[in-house]
Write a protein that holds these residues in place. Structure first.
Motif, short mmCIF file in Angstrom:
data_model
loop_
_atom_site.label_atom_id
_atom_site.label_comp_id
_atom_site.label_asym_id
_atom_site.label_seq_id
_atom_site.Cartn_x
_atom_site.Cartn_y
_atom_site.Cartn_z
N TRP A 68 -38.71 15.88 15.82
CA TRP A 68 -39.59 14.70 15.82
C TRP A 68 -39.02 14.51 17.27
N ASN A 69 -40.22 13.97 18.03
CA ASN A 69 -39.90 14.08 19.59
C ASN A 69 -40.26 14.99 20.13
N LEU A 70 -40.84 16.01 19.99
CA LEU A 70 -40.43 17.42 19.67
C LEU A 70 -40.76 17.74 21.41
N ASP A 71 -41.78 17.17 22.55
CA ASP A 71 -42.24 17.20 23.37
C ASP A 71 -41.33 16.27 24.61
N ALA A 72 -40.09 15.44 23.96
CA ALA A 72 -39.05 15.03 25.22
C ALA A 72 -38.19 15.79 25.34
N VAL A 73 -38.34 17.05 25.83
CA VAL A 73 -37.10 17.80 25.94
C VAL A 73 -35.40 16.89 26.52
N GLY A 74 -34.67 16.93 25.95
CA GLY A 74 -33.18 16.16 26.35
C GLY A 74 -33.40 15.93 24.85
N HIS A 75 -34.33 14.49 24.07
CA HIS A 75 -34.04 13.39 23.44
C HIS A 75 -35.02 13.88 22.52
N GLU A 76 -35.46 14.89 22.37
CA GLU A 76 -35.60 15.48 20.47
C GLU A 76 -34.50 16.11 19.41
#
Length: 104
Positions: A64-72
Motif C-alpha cells: 500500500w502507498n508504494l509511491d510514498a517512500v518512507g510511508h509505504e
C-alpha cells in the motif's frame, strides 16, 4: 535461489489477499495477526484502504502507498512465497493424512 515476482494481488474477504506469482503459484495471505498487533499496519484496519493494495514495479513487492517512500507498507515476495508454499504443503499433508485415516 530463484527470486519470484508478484504477478497479481487481489483483496478477498477482509483481511485476506490472494497473491499470485509469475510462475502461477498462488495462495491466500491472511493479514489478521499483522493488522491486529503491528502498529505499522494500523492503516490497514480501514477496509477501504486495505482494498487499495497494489503490485510494485516489476513485481518486486506488493503493498500500500508504494509511491510514498518512507510511508509505504510493503511485503517481500520471497517471504510471502515461503509462507504460501508452506500453506500449500501443510494443506496437502492434511488431506493425505485424512484420506489415509479414512481408508484405515
Amino acid at each position: 535461489m530463484t527470486s519470484h515476482r508478484i504477478a497479481f494481488v487481489e483483496p478477498l474477504q477482509y483481511p485476506t489477499l490472494r497473491v499470485t506469482f509469475d510462475d502461477g503459484i498462488a495462495g491466500i495471505l491472511d493479514l489478521s495477526d499483522s493488522i491486529a498487533t503491528g502498529a505499522i499496519f494500523a492503516p490497514l484496519r480501514d477496509e477501504a484502504y486495505f482494498r487499495t493494495v497494489a503490485v510494485g514495479d516489476h513485481g518486486r513487492t506488493f503493498g500500500w502507498n508504494l509511491d510514498a517512500v518512507g510511508h509505504e507498507i510493503d511485503f517481500c515476495p520471497d517471504a510471502t512465497r515461503i509462507r504460501i508454499e508452506t500453506q500449500i504443503v501443510e494443506d496437502l499433508a492434511s488431506r493425505y493424512a485424512s484420506a489415509h485415516a479414512a481408508a484405515a
